[in-house]
Write a protein that holds these residues in place. Structure first.
Motif, PDB file in Angstrom:
ATOM      1  N   ARG A 146       0.776  -1.142   0.025  1.00 12.09           N
ATOM      2  CA  ARG A 146       0.065   0.030  -0.240  1.00 12.09           C
ATOM      3  C   ARG A 146       1.075   1.319  -0.010  1.00 12.09           C
ATOM      4  NH1 ARG A 146      -2.899  -3.161   4.278  1.00 12.09           N
ATOM      5  NH2 ARG A 146      -2.151  -1.265   5.875  1.00 12.09           N
ATOM      6  N   ASP A 147       2.109   1.218   0.529  1.00 14.98           N
ATOM      7  CA  ASP A 147       2.850   2.459   0.841  1.00 14.98           C
ATOM      8  C   ASP A 147       3.606   2.775  -0.578  1.00 14.98           C
ATOM      9  OD1 ASP A 147       2.031   2.585   3.418  1.00 14.98           O
ATOM     10  OD2 ASP A 147       3.735   1.527   4.270  1.00 14.98           O
ATOM     11  N   ASP A 148       4.008   1.780  -1.319  1.00 14.97           N
ATOM     12  CA  ASP A 148       4.516   1.716  -2.377  1.00 14.97           C
ATOM     13  C   ASP A 148       3.841   1.485  -3.651  1.00 14.97           C
ATOM     14  OD1 ASP A 148       6.405   1.790  -4.692  1.00 14.97           O
ATOM     15  OD2 ASP A 148       7.864   0.881  -3.712  1.00 14.97           O
ATOM     16  N   PRO A 149       3.132   2.334  -4.269  1.00 17.01           N
ATOM     17  CA  PRO A 149       1.931   2.034  -5.252  1.00 17.01           C
ATOM     18  C   PRO A 149       2.574   1.301  -6.577  1.00 17.01           C
ATOM     19  CG  PRO A 149       2.338   4.199  -5.352  1.00 17.01           C
ATOM     20  CD  PRO A 149       3.107   3.686  -4.121  1.00 17.01           C
ATOM     21  N   GLU A 150       3.885   1.178  -6.704  1.00 17.97           N
ATOM     22  CA  GLU A 150       4.676   0.636  -7.884  1.00 17.97           C
ATOM     23  C   GLU A 150       5.083  -0.750  -7.680  1.00 17.97           C
ATOM     24  OE1 GLU A 150       4.233   1.973 -10.898  1.00 17.97           O
ATOM     25  OE2 GLU A 150       3.196   3.479  -9.713  1.00 17.97           O
ATOM     26  N   LEU A 151       5.083  -1.005  -6.336  1.00 20.57           N
ATOM     27  CA  LEU A 151       5.583  -2.372  -6.164  1.00 20.57           C
ATOM     28  C   LEU A 151       5.047  -3.717  -6.281  1.00 20.57           C
ATOM     29  CD1 LEU A 151       8.108  -3.560  -4.492  1.00 20.57           C
ATOM     30  CD2 LEU A 151       6.892  -3.575  -2.456  1.00 20.57           C
ATOM     31  N   LEU A 152       3.606  -3.727  -6.261  1.00 20.70           N
ATOM     32  CA  LEU A 152       3.019  -4.794  -6.891  1.00 20.70           C
ATOM     33  C   LEU A 152       2.755  -4.929  -8.217  1.00 20.70           C
ATOM     34  CD1 LEU A 152       1.627  -7.322  -5.887  1.00 20.70           C
ATOM     35  CD2 LEU A 152      -0.618  -6.017  -5.500  1.00 20.70           C
ATOM     36  N   PRO A 153       2.603  -3.746  -8.849  1.00 17.52           N
ATOM     37  CA  PRO A 153       2.412  -3.869 -10.311  1.00 17.52           C
ATOM     38  C   PRO A 153       3.632  -4.281 -11.023  1.00 17.52           C
ATOM     39  CG  PRO A 153       1.376  -1.636  -9.254  1.00 17.52           C
ATOM     40  CD  PRO A 153       1.909  -2.549  -8.341  1.00 17.52           C
ATOM     41  N   ARG A 154       4.777  -3.908 -10.538  1.00 10.46           N
ATOM     42  CA  ARG A 154       6.078  -4.125 -11.102  1.00 10.46           C
ATOM     43  C   ARG A 154       6.305  -5.885 -11.250  1.00 10.46           C
ATOM     44  NH1 ARG A 154       8.722   0.179  -8.771  1.00 10.46           N
ATOM     45  NH2 ARG A 154       9.198  -1.108  -6.979  1.00 10.46           N
ATOM     46  N   LEU A 155       5.625  -6.617 -10.103  1.00 14.18           N
ATOM     47  CA  LEU A 155       5.636  -8.113  -9.994  1.00 14.18           C
ATOM     48  C   LEU A 155       4.627  -8.559 -10.931  1.00 14.18           C
ATOM     49  CD1 LEU A 155       5.872  -8.377  -6.145  1.00 14.18           C
ATOM     50  CD2 LEU A 155       7.805  -8.643  -7.693  1.00 14.18           C
ATOM     51  N   ILE A 156       3.531  -7.952 -11.023  1.00 11.08           N
ATOM     52  CA  ILE A 156       2.434  -8.282 -12.052  1.00 11.08           C
ATOM     53  C   ILE A 156       2.721  -8.216 -13.346  1.00 11.08           C
ATOM     54  CG2 ILE A 156       0.303  -7.719 -12.774  1.00 11.08           C
ATOM     55  CD1 ILE A 156      -0.653  -6.895  -9.832  1.00 11.08           C
ATOM     56  N   GLU A 157       3.488  -7.215 -13.596  1.00 12.35           N
ATOM     57  CA  GLU A 157       4.257  -7.132 -14.862  1.00 12.35           C
ATOM     58  C   GLU A 157       5.132  -8.333 -15.238  1.00 12.35           C
ATOM     59  OE1 GLU A 157       6.209  -3.358 -15.509  1.00 12.35           O
ATOM     60  OE2 GLU A 157       4.376  -2.192 -15.171  1.00 12.35           O
ATOM     61  N   LEU A 158       5.725  -8.797 -14.624  1.00 14.12           N
ATOM     62  CA  LEU A 158       6.612  -9.933 -14.624  1.00 14.12           C
ATOM     63  C   LEU A 158       5.666 -11.294 -15.013  1.00 14.12           C
ATOM     64  CD1 LEU A 158       9.187  -9.798 -11.653  1.00 14.12           C
ATOM     65  CD2 LEU A 158       9.552  -9.381 -14.300  1.00 14.12           C
ATOM     66  N   GLY A 159       4.446 -11.344 -14.416  1.00  9.51           N
ATOM     67  CA  GLY A 159       3.595 -12.497 -14.492  1.00  9.51           C
ATOM     68  C   GLY A 159       2.859 -13.006 -13.254  1.00  9.51           C
ATOM     69  N   LEU A 160       3.334 -12.277 -12.176  1.00  5.43           N
ATOM     70  CA  LEU A 160       2.732 -12.706 -10.866  1.00  5.43           C
ATOM     71  C   LEU A 160       1.011 -12.515 -10.914  1.00  5.43           C
ATOM     72  CD1 LEU A 160       3.235 -12.848  -7.702  1.00  5.43           C
ATOM     73  CD2 LEU A 160       2.697 -10.591  -7.706  1.00  5.43           C
ATOM     74  N   TRP A 161       0.434 -13.285 -10.232  1.00  9.72           N
ATOM     75  CA  TRP A 161      -0.951 -13.492 -10.140  1.00  9.72           C
ATOM     76  C   TRP A 161      -1.123 -12.883  -8.648  1.00  9.72           C
ATOM     77  CZ3 TRP A 161      -4.461 -17.787 -12.272  1.00  9.72           C
ATOM     78  CH2 TRP A 161      -4.305 -17.797 -13.748  1.00  9.72           C
ATOM     79  N   THR A 162      -2.171 -12.201  -8.361  1.00  9.45           N
ATOM     80  CA  THR A 162      -2.617 -11.777  -6.919  1.00  9.45           C
ATOM     81  C   THR A 162      -3.677 -12.785  -6.468  1.00  9.45           C
ATOM     82  OG1 THR A 162      -3.957 -10.241  -7.653  1.00  9.45           O
ATOM     83  CG2 THR A 162      -1.781  -9.679  -7.406  1.00  9.45           C
ATOM     84  N   GLN A 163      -3.924 -12.990  -5.187  1.00 11.97           N
ATOM     85  CA  GLN A 163      -5.185 -13.591  -4.512  1.00 11.97           C
ATOM     86  C   GLN A 163      -5.858 -12.619  -3.421  1.00 11.97           C
ATOM     87  OE1 GLN A 163      -4.740 -15.636  -1.094  1.00 11.97           O
ATOM     88  NE2 GLN A 163      -6.782 -14.425  -0.908  1.00 11.97           N
ATOM     89  N   VAL A 164      -6.683 -11.844  -3.718  1.00 10.52           N
ATOM     90  CA  VAL A 164      -7.480 -11.173  -2.796  1.00 10.52           C
ATOM     91  C   VAL A 164      -8.121 -11.777  -2.115  1.00 10.52           C
ATOM     92  CG1 VAL A 164      -8.857  -8.923  -2.425  1.00 10.52           C
ATOM     93  CG2 VAL A 164      -6.871  -9.031  -4.183  1.00 10.52           C
ATOM     94  N   SER A 165      -8.381 -11.469  -0.485  1.00 11.64           N
ATOM     95  CA  SER A 165      -9.238 -12.375   0.245  1.00 11.64           C
ATOM     96  C   SER A 165     -10.469 -11.706   0.550  1.00 11.64           C
ATOM     97  CB  SER A 165      -8.589 -12.281   1.838  1.00 11.64           C
ATOM     98  OG  SER A 165      -7.338 -13.159   1.730  1.00 11.64           O
ATOM     99  N   ALA A 166     -11.588 -12.332   0.456  1.00 14.93           N
ATOM    100  CA  ALA A 166     -12.955 -12.151   0.706  1.00 14.93           C
ATOM    101  C   ALA A 166     -13.209 -11.128   2.106  1.00 14.93           C
ATOM    102  CB  ALA A 166     -13.721 -13.344   0.700  1.00 14.93           C
ATOM    103  N   ASP A 167     -12.331 -11.714   3.051  1.00 17.66           N
ATOM    104  CA  ASP A 167     -12.360 -10.785   4.394  1.00 17.66           C
ATOM    105  C   ASP A 167     -12.092  -9.381   4.253  1.00 17.66           C
ATOM    106  OD1 ASP A 167     -13.829 -12.651   6.149  1.00 17.66           O
ATOM    107  OD2 ASP A 167     -12.169 -13.555   7.052  1.00 17.66           O
ATOM    108  N   SER A 168     -10.939  -9.150   3.397  1.00 14.88           N
ATOM    109  CA  SER A 168     -10.516  -8.014   3.312  1.00 14.88           C
ATOM    110  C   SER A 168     -11.570  -7.068   2.502  1.00 14.88           C
ATOM    111  CB  SER A 168      -9.316  -8.007   2.389  1.00 14.88           C
ATOM    112  OG  SER A 168      -8.189  -8.523   2.886  1.00 14.88           O
ATOM    113  N   LEU A 169     -12.250  -7.552   1.807  1.00 12.81           N
ATOM    114  CA  LEU A 169     -13.125  -6.897   0.821  1.00 12.81           C
ATOM    115  C   LEU A 169     -14.560  -6.211   1.751  1.00 12.81           C
ATOM    116  CD1 LEU A 169     -12.917  -8.757  -2.774  1.00 12.81           C
ATOM    117  CD2 LEU A 169     -11.958  -6.622  -1.785  1.00 12.81           C
TER     118      LEU A 169
END
Length: 235
Positions: A146-169
């Motif tokens: 959350r603090d570094d808004p570019e950190l996760l997108p850079r991993l996604i660009e490599l091909g990473l998938w994310t798993q968001v949790s229902a409890d968070s939403l």
């Protein structure tokens, strides 16, 4: 629905404490509309749940679900923490942990709660080169993403998938995780949803998370999400 992250296996980590609680979780999951669950006990320095234990416990629980006519299919997996690059590499080399489902084309892994592992991009790339898609568990709960808004997108660009949790939403992990989880959906960066359920209180609630996903992203994106999750199990 398919839940790809659930601590339903009994007596192996901080999830279900015994077989009765595992069965109770399965009943809740079934009522929620879940028909397939990937069991993902922790694989970290505290709970080193080895692949052979995963398969043995899975078979025991599946027999009990079948006996009680609870129509849920279980699939093997682990939630592997990046304790360190050396920890990850050693256990991957020894095949100590289970990939998601029997096709074994995806790996669920999580960051340490103490901070982001700078070896993550290298590990992600090595997995992809080996034909394994890395799936990052609950990134919305980690402050460093959350603090570094570019950190996760850079991993996604490599091909990473994310798993968001229902409890968070639905707000069970606080407003910051809720806002960031919704932002990931809006940006097209929520590749999968799961429950990360641990017991009958922190219960399987995938339906509630899917409702939020569809509210934010729309019905077509929900269809694409479902197909992506099914592809993990090749069903």
């Amino acid at each position: 629905m398919i839940d790809i992250h659930c601590h339903i296996l009994h007596g192996v980590d901080d999830g279900a404490k015994d077989l009765d609680e595992s069965v109770a979780m399965a009943r809740i999951a079934y009522e929620d509309g879940i028909r397939d669950i990937v069991v993902t006990p922790h694989f970290n320095s505290l709970f080193l749940t080895m692949s052979d234990v995963v398969h043995r416990k899975l078979e025991e629980l599946q027999r009990e679900l079948d006996r009680q006519d609870i129509d849920i299919r279980l699939h093997p997996g682990n939630e592997v923490q990046l304790v360190s690059a050396a920890f990850f590499d050693e256990h991957r080399r020894n095949r100590s942990f289970a990939l998601l489902g029997r096709p074994g084309t995806h790996l669920l892994f999580e960051q340490r709660w103490s901070g982001y592992d700078p070896a993550t991009p290298e590990i992600v790339q090595r997995l992809l080169d080996a034909g394994v898609t890395p799936v990052m568990a609950h990134p919305e709960r980690h402050p460093f993403f959350r603090d570094d808004p570019e950190l996760l997108p850079r991993l996604i660009e490599l091909g990473l998938w994310t798993q968001v949790s229902a409890d968070s939403l639905v707000g069970n992990f606080g407003p910051e995780a809720q806002r960031y989880g919704r932002a990931l959906i809006a940006a097209g960066h929520a590749h999968t949803l799961a429950t990360d359920a641990h017991n009958v209180n922190r219960k399987p609630n995938l339906g509630a998370g899917m409702a939020v996903f569809e509210e934010v992203a729309g019905a077509q994106a929900r269809t694409e999400l479902d197909a992506r999750i099914r592809s993990i199990l090749a069903v």
